[in-house]
Design an enzyme around this catalytic site. Sequence first.
Site, PDB file in Angstrom:
ATOM      1  N   HIS A  89     -31.745   7.910   6.587  1.00  0.00           N
ATOM      2  CA  HIS A  89     -32.129   6.687   5.888  1.00  0.00           C
ATOM      3  C   HIS A  89     -32.341   7.015   4.414  1.00  0.00           C
ATOM      4  CE1 HIS A  89     -33.987   2.834   5.066  1.00  0.00           C
ATOM      5  NE2 HIS A  89     -34.921   3.502   4.379  1.00  0.00           N
ATOM      6  N   VAL A 124       8.662 -18.977   4.909  1.00  0.00           N
ATOM      7  CA  VAL A 124       9.491 -18.962   3.705  1.00  0.00           C
ATOM      8  C   VAL A 124      10.932 -19.292   4.090  1.00  0.00           C
ATOM      9  CG1 VAL A 124      10.358 -17.490   1.849  1.00  0.00           C
ATOM     10  CG2 VAL A 124       7.982 -17.284   2.600  1.00  0.00           C
ATOM     11  N   VAL A 126      -1.174  -5.636   6.209  1.00  0.00           N
ATOM     12  CA  VAL A 126      -1.925  -4.586   5.520  1.00  0.00           C
ATOM     13  C   VAL A 126      -1.475  -4.446   4.064  1.00  0.00           C
ATOM     14  CG1 VAL A 126      -2.770  -2.249   5.825  1.00  0.00           C
ATOM     15  CG2 VAL A 126      -1.736  -3.406   7.738  1.00  0.00           C
ATOM     16  N   ALA A 170       6.311  -8.191   1.784  1.00  0.00           N
ATOM     17  CA  ALA A 170       5.577  -7.214   2.617  1.00  0.00           C
ATOM     18  C   ALA A 170       5.514  -7.729   4.045  1.00  0.00           C
ATOM     19  CB  ALA A 170       4.174  -6.992   2.043  1.00  0.00           C
ATOM     20  N   ASP A 174       6.685   7.189  12.254  1.00  0.00           N
ATOM     21  CA  ASP A 174       7.153   5.793  12.169  1.00  0.00           C
ATOM     22  C   ASP A 174       8.497   5.586  12.865  1.00  0.00           C
ATOM     23  OD1 ASP A 174       4.925   5.341  10.633  1.00  0.00           O
ATOM     24  OD2 ASP A 174       5.999   4.582   8.868  1.00  0.00           O
ATOM     25  N   ALA A 196       0.039   6.870   9.176  1.00  0.00           N
ATOM     26  CA  ALA A 196       0.226   8.289   8.868  1.00  0.00           C
ATOM     27  C   ALA A 196      -0.490   9.180   9.886  1.00  0.00           C
ATOM     28  CB  ALA A 196      -0.300   8.568   7.460  1.00  0.00           C
TER      29      ALA A 196
HETATM   30  P1  FAD Z   1       7.724   8.868   6.206  1.00  0.00           P
HETATM   31  O1  FAD Z   1       6.441   9.058   5.515  1.00  0.00           O
HETATM   32  O2  FAD Z   1       8.485   7.628   5.960  1.00  0.00           O
HETATM   33  O3  FAD Z   1       8.603  10.144   5.849  1.00  0.00           O
HETATM   34  C1  FAD Z   1       9.910  10.300   6.273  1.00  0.00           C
HETATM   35  C2  FAD Z   1      10.588  11.329   5.375  1.00  0.00           C
HETATM   36  O4  FAD Z   1      11.840  11.658   5.925  1.00  0.00           O
HETATM   37  C3  FAD Z   1      10.865  10.828   3.966  1.00  0.00           C
HETATM   38  O5  FAD Z   1      10.417  11.776   3.037  1.00  0.00           O
HETATM   39  C4  FAD Z   1      12.380  10.673   3.917  1.00  0.00           C
HETATM   40  O6  FAD Z   1      12.923  10.937   2.637  1.00  0.00           O
HETATM   41  C5  FAD Z   1      12.810  11.749   4.900  1.00  0.00           C
HETATM   42  N1  FAD Z   1      14.105  11.522   5.538  1.00  0.00           N
HETATM   43  C6  FAD Z   1      14.549  10.388   6.134  1.00  0.00           C
HETATM   44  N2  FAD Z   1      15.767  10.581   6.681  1.00  0.00           N
HETATM   45  C7  FAD Z   1      16.101  11.875   6.398  1.00  0.00           C
HETATM   46  C8  FAD Z   1      17.233  12.672   6.693  1.00  0.00           C
HETATM   47  N3  FAD Z   1      18.262  12.205   7.405  1.00  0.00           N
HETATM   48  N4  FAD Z   1      17.246  13.935   6.228  1.00  0.00           N
HETATM   49  C9  FAD Z   1      16.207  14.431   5.510  1.00  0.00           C
HETATM   50  N5  FAD Z   1      15.104  13.725   5.219  1.00  0.00           N
HETATM   51  C10 FAD Z   1      15.056  12.469   5.669  1.00  0.00           C
HETATM   52  N6  FAD Z   1      -0.599   4.581   6.667  1.00  0.00           N
HETATM   53  C11 FAD Z   1      -1.865   4.962   6.884  1.00  0.00           C
HETATM   54  O7  FAD Z   1      -2.170   5.563   7.922  1.00  0.00           O
HETATM   55  N7  FAD Z   1      -2.849   4.696   5.959  1.00  0.00           N
HETATM   56  C12 FAD Z   1      -2.587   4.042   4.810  1.00  0.00           C
HETATM   57  O8  FAD Z   1      -3.490   3.819   4.009  1.00  0.00           O
HETATM   58  C13 FAD Z   1      -1.248   3.632   4.563  1.00  0.00           C
HETATM   59  N8  FAD Z   1      -0.937   2.997   3.426  1.00  0.00           N
HETATM   60  C14 FAD Z   1       0.363   2.644   3.192  1.00  0.00           C
HETATM   61  C15 FAD Z   1       0.668   1.957   2.020  1.00  0.00           C
HETATM   62  C16 FAD Z   1       1.956   1.569   1.752  1.00  0.00           C
HETATM   63  C17 FAD Z   1       2.268   0.826   0.481  1.00  0.00           C
HETATM   64  C18 FAD Z   1       2.992   1.891   2.681  1.00  0.00           C
HETATM   65  C19 FAD Z   1       4.418   1.507   2.396  1.00  0.00           C
HETATM   66  C20 FAD Z   1       2.700   2.557   3.857  1.00  0.00           C
HETATM   67  C21 FAD Z   1       1.386   2.934   4.126  1.00  0.00           C
HETATM   68  N9  FAD Z   1       1.029   3.583   5.305  1.00  0.00           N
HETATM   69  C22 FAD Z   1      -0.262   3.933   5.535  1.00  0.00           C
HETATM   70  C23 FAD Z   1       2.037   3.921   6.324  1.00  0.00           C
HETATM   71  C24 FAD Z   1       2.423   5.413   6.198  1.00  0.00           C
HETATM   72  O9  FAD Z   1       2.904   5.648   4.893  1.00  0.00           O
HETATM   73  C25 FAD Z   1       3.474   5.750   7.235  1.00  0.00           C
HETATM   74  O10 FAD Z   1       2.985   5.414   8.516  1.00  0.00           O
HETATM   75  C26 FAD Z   1       3.792   7.239   7.191  1.00  0.00           C
HETATM   76  O11 FAD Z   1       4.225   7.647   5.922  1.00  0.00           O
HETATM   77  C27 FAD Z   1       4.864   7.565   8.225  1.00  0.00           C
HETATM   78  O12 FAD Z   1       5.067   8.931   8.227  1.00  0.00           O
HETATM   79  P2  FAD Z   1       6.433   9.572   8.729  1.00  0.00           P
HETATM   80  O13 FAD Z   1       6.299  11.036   8.482  1.00  0.00           O
HETATM   81  O14 FAD Z   1       6.741   9.108  10.082  1.00  0.00           O
HETATM   82  O15 FAD Z   1       7.566   8.968   7.782  1.00  0.00           O
HETATM   83  P1  NAD Z   2       2.353  -5.789   8.654  1.00  0.00           P
HETATM   84  O1  NAD Z   2       3.036  -5.823   9.956  1.00  0.00           O
HETATM   85  O2  NAD Z   2       0.982  -5.245   8.549  1.00  0.00           O
HETATM   86  O3  NAD Z   2       2.300  -7.256   8.028  1.00  0.00           O
HETATM   87  C1  NAD Z   2       3.431  -8.032   7.836  1.00  0.00           C
HETATM   88  C2  NAD Z   2       2.991  -9.487   7.793  1.00  0.00           C
HETATM   89  O4  NAD Z   2       4.074 -10.254   7.350  1.00  0.00           O
HETATM   90  C3  NAD Z   2       2.588 -10.006   9.170  1.00  0.00           C
HETATM   91  O5  NAD Z   2       1.361 -10.672   9.068  1.00  0.00           O
HETATM   92  C4  NAD Z   2       3.726 -10.950   9.520  1.00  0.00           C
HETATM   93  O6  NAD Z   2       3.319 -12.028  10.329  1.00  0.00           O
HETATM   94  C5  NAD Z   2       4.158 -11.415   8.149  1.00  0.00           C
HETATM   95  N1  NAD Z   2       5.536 -11.894   8.086  1.00  0.00           N
HETATM   96  C6  NAD Z   2       6.628 -11.359   8.689  1.00  0.00           C
HETATM   97  N2  NAD Z   2       7.730 -12.072   8.369  1.00  0.00           N
HETATM   98  C7  NAD Z   2       7.328 -13.075   7.537  1.00  0.00           C
HETATM   99  C8  NAD Z   2       7.992 -14.123   6.866  1.00  0.00           C
HETATM  100  N3  NAD Z   2       9.299 -14.286   6.997  1.00  0.00           N
HETATM  101  N4  NAD Z   2       7.261 -14.957   6.095  1.00  0.00           N
HETATM  102  C9  NAD Z   2       5.928 -14.791   5.957  1.00  0.00           C
HETATM  103  N5  NAD Z   2       5.242 -13.809   6.590  1.00  0.00           N
HETATM  104  C10 NAD Z   2       5.933 -12.955   7.359  1.00  0.00           C
HETATM  105  O7  NAD Z   2       3.377  -5.005   7.692  1.00  0.00           O
HETATM  106  P2  NAD Z   2       3.187  -4.504   6.206  1.00  0.00           P
HETATM  107  O8  NAD Z   2       1.969  -5.065   5.598  1.00  0.00           O
HETATM  108  O9  NAD Z   2       4.506  -4.711   5.560  1.00  0.00           O
HETATM  109  O10 NAD Z   2       2.981  -2.956   6.436  1.00  0.00           O
HETATM  110  C11 NAD Z   2       4.013  -2.178   7.066  1.00  0.00           C
HETATM  111  C12 NAD Z   2       3.426  -1.038   7.828  1.00  0.00           C
HETATM  112  O11 NAD Z   2       2.837  -0.090   6.960  1.00  0.00           O
HETATM  113  C13 NAD Z   2       2.393  -1.506   8.807  1.00  0.00           C
HETATM  114  O12 NAD Z   2       2.795  -1.123  10.094  1.00  0.00           O
HETATM  115  C14 NAD Z   2       1.157  -0.802   8.438  1.00  0.00           C
HETATM  116  O13 NAD Z   2       0.529  -0.246   9.553  1.00  0.00           O
HETATM  117  C15 NAD Z   2       1.582   0.294   7.483  1.00  0.00           C
HETATM  118  N6  NAD Z   2       0.591   0.329   6.403  1.00  0.00           N
HETATM  119  C16 NAD Z   2      -0.662   0.766   6.716  1.00  0.00           C
HETATM  120  C17 NAD Z   2      -1.650   0.741   5.766  1.00  0.00           C
HETATM  121  C18 NAD Z   2      -3.018   1.216   6.128  1.00  0.00           C
HETATM  122  O14 NAD Z   2      -3.156   1.854   7.160  1.00  0.00           O
HETATM  123  N7  NAD Z   2      -4.043   0.941   5.330  1.00  0.00           N
HETATM  124  C19 NAD Z   2      -1.392   0.245   4.501  1.00  0.00           C
HETATM  125  C20 NAD Z   2      -0.119  -0.223   4.227  1.00  0.00           C
HETATM  126  C21 NAD Z   2       0.861  -0.168   5.198  1.00  0.00           C
END
Ligand code: FAD
Ligand code: NAD
Length: 480
Positions: A454, A245, A191, A279, A322, A330
Amino acid sequence: MSKQFDVVVIGSGPAGYVAAIRCAQLGFNTACVEKWQSASNKPIYGGTCLNVGCIPSKALLDSSHKFYEMQRHFADHGIRAEQGSIDVAAMMERKNKVVGQLTLGVAGLFKSNKVTGISGTGTLLGRGRVRVTGPEGSQEELSASSVILASGSEPSAIPPTPVDNRLIVDSTGALEFDAVPERLGVIGAGVIGLELGSVWSRLGSQVTILEALDDFLPALDRQMAREALKILTRQGLEIKLGAKVTGSSTGEGKKKSVTVNYEDGDESGEAVFDKLIVAVGRRPVSGDLADSAAGLAIDKRGFVEVDEYCATNLPDVYAVGDLVRGPMLAHKGMEEGVMVAERLAGKKTQVNYDLVPSVIYTHPEIAWAGRNEDEMKQAGIECRTGSFSFAASGRALAANDTDGSVKLVVEKATDRIAGCQIIGASAADLLQQIVIAMEFSASAEDIALTMFSHPALSEVVHESALAVHGHAIHKANRKR
Ligand code: FAD
Ligand code: NAD
C-alpha cells in the site's frame, strides 16, 4: 552443396527470432532467414513487432500520452504548461531510435547465441530443404533436420478504401505521418484503430472511427465494453458503430482529402478526412512461403495448418506466430517458438492457449484474459464476479488516474479464477498478476489472502478478489 543446419527458421519476428535463439540455447546449429533488409542489404530482425508494430506504436502512444497529460492534466497538479507544442519529426526520430536499438539488439542476441542470420527470402522446397533468394537474386539452398516457418502477417485490405500510402494508409503508414492530420478517419475500432486513433487524437486530430460491427470490442463483456467506450469517447474519439464502408474517393485539390462513404443502418453517410487509416485486421504471409511441390497444407484464409504443437502436415516442418491459428499477438508467437524449440530437444513443453492475455494500450489500458462473465453464462457455468473501481484506489487518486475498473470472474463451485478484465492505468501489468495466479489454478480466496503493498495500483486487484465474497474493504459490497 547446400549449407547444413540442425534448424532453419524462416522469418525473424518475435515468433521466429525467439524460436531461433531457444534452438541455439538448446545446442542446435541454427540459421534464421529474414527478407527485411537495410539499404546496405543487411537483414533487419524483429519482424512486424519491432519494426512496424508493438514497439513503434507504443513509443508513439507514450509520447502522445505525455503531450495529452501536459495539455489536459498537468494543471490539476499545479503545473502550468498548456502552451507546449508538438515536434512530430522529433517524436518520430525518438520512435525510430527505439526501434533501431531493439532490432540491433536481436542481431546482438543472434551473435551471442551463435544463430546464423541469413539475408534473403526463404522458400520451403520440401522436408528439410529451404531455398534462399538473396537481395540481388542470388540463390542458395539450405538443408536442415527441422524447419520452422515464421513468416508472420501483413495488414488486410478492403476494396472500398485501397491503401495508396499517401492519403489512405495502413498501420505502417499511420506510424509515419509527418504532421498531425486535422481530420483523421480510421476504419476498424479494433486494437490498431483504438491505439493509433488515440495517438493522433491526443496530438490534436479530430478522429472518427468507423466500425462495421454493432458491438464495441466483442471480446469484452458488455458492461466493460460500455465503460471502455464511454472513456474513449470522452477523450475525443468519435466511434461510429454499425458503419459499413462502401466506397471512397480522394480529392487532389489545394487541400488533399479523402471522402469515405458508409452505410449506417438504413442511412448513408459521408465523411471527409485529411488522412484515413485502414485497420481491419491482418492476414498471414503464406503466399510464396512454400514451393507448391512441397505440399504444405494451408487453409482457405492463408493460415498454415498446424496441430496444438505447431507441427504442420509435413514431417519436421513447424509453423508458429501470426502464420498459424490463434490470436495474432507477439507473446503468443514467442511461446510457440519456445515450445517448438524445446520439443525438438525432447522436452514436453506446451502452450496454454486458454490463457493468452490481450491488451489494448490506450490510456487507460484495456486488458483481459480467460473467460468473461458473458462467456461463463453462455457456457452454462455458474460464476461469481468481484469488481473494484480505480476511483476508489488511493494510489490512482494520488496519480490523478482514476478511470476504469477491474472485474474478476470465478467459478462459483470452486472459487477458481476463470478470467479477468481490467480497464485502467497499468492494466497490462495488473492483469499479469491474475494470469500467473490462473496458471497456478488460484482461487479468489488465494488472492484475497495475499498481502499487497500500500499504496499501489495492484490493490484494485486485491479488492476485486475480496469483492467476490462481499469482503472488499474500500467500497460498499453488494448484498449476496
Ligand atoms: P512478424 O512479426 O510479422 O514477422 C515475420 C517476419 O518474417 C518478418 O520480419 C518478415 O519480413 C519475415 N518474412 C516473411 N516471409 C519471409 C520469407 N519468405 N523469407 C524470409 N523472411 C520472411 N502484438 C502484441 O502482442 N502486442 C502489441 O502491443 C502489438 N502491437 C501491434 C501494433 C501494430 C501497429 C501491429 C501492426 C501489430 C501489433 N501487434 C502486437 C501484433 C504483433 O506485431 C504480431 O502478432 C507479431 O509481430 C507476429 O510475430 P511473427 O513473428 O509471427 O510475425
Ligand atoms: P482487429 O481484428 O483488432 O480489428 C479490426 C476491426 O475492424 C474489427 O473491429 C472489425 O470488425 C473491423 N472491420 C473489419 N472490416 C471492416 C470494414 N470493412 N469496415 C469497418 N470495420 C471493419 O484488427 P487490427 O486492429 O487491424 O489489428 C490486427 C491484429 O494485430 C490483431 O489481431 C491484433 O491482435 C494485433 N495487434 C495487437 C495489438 C496489441 O496487442 N496491443 C496492437 C495492435 C495490433
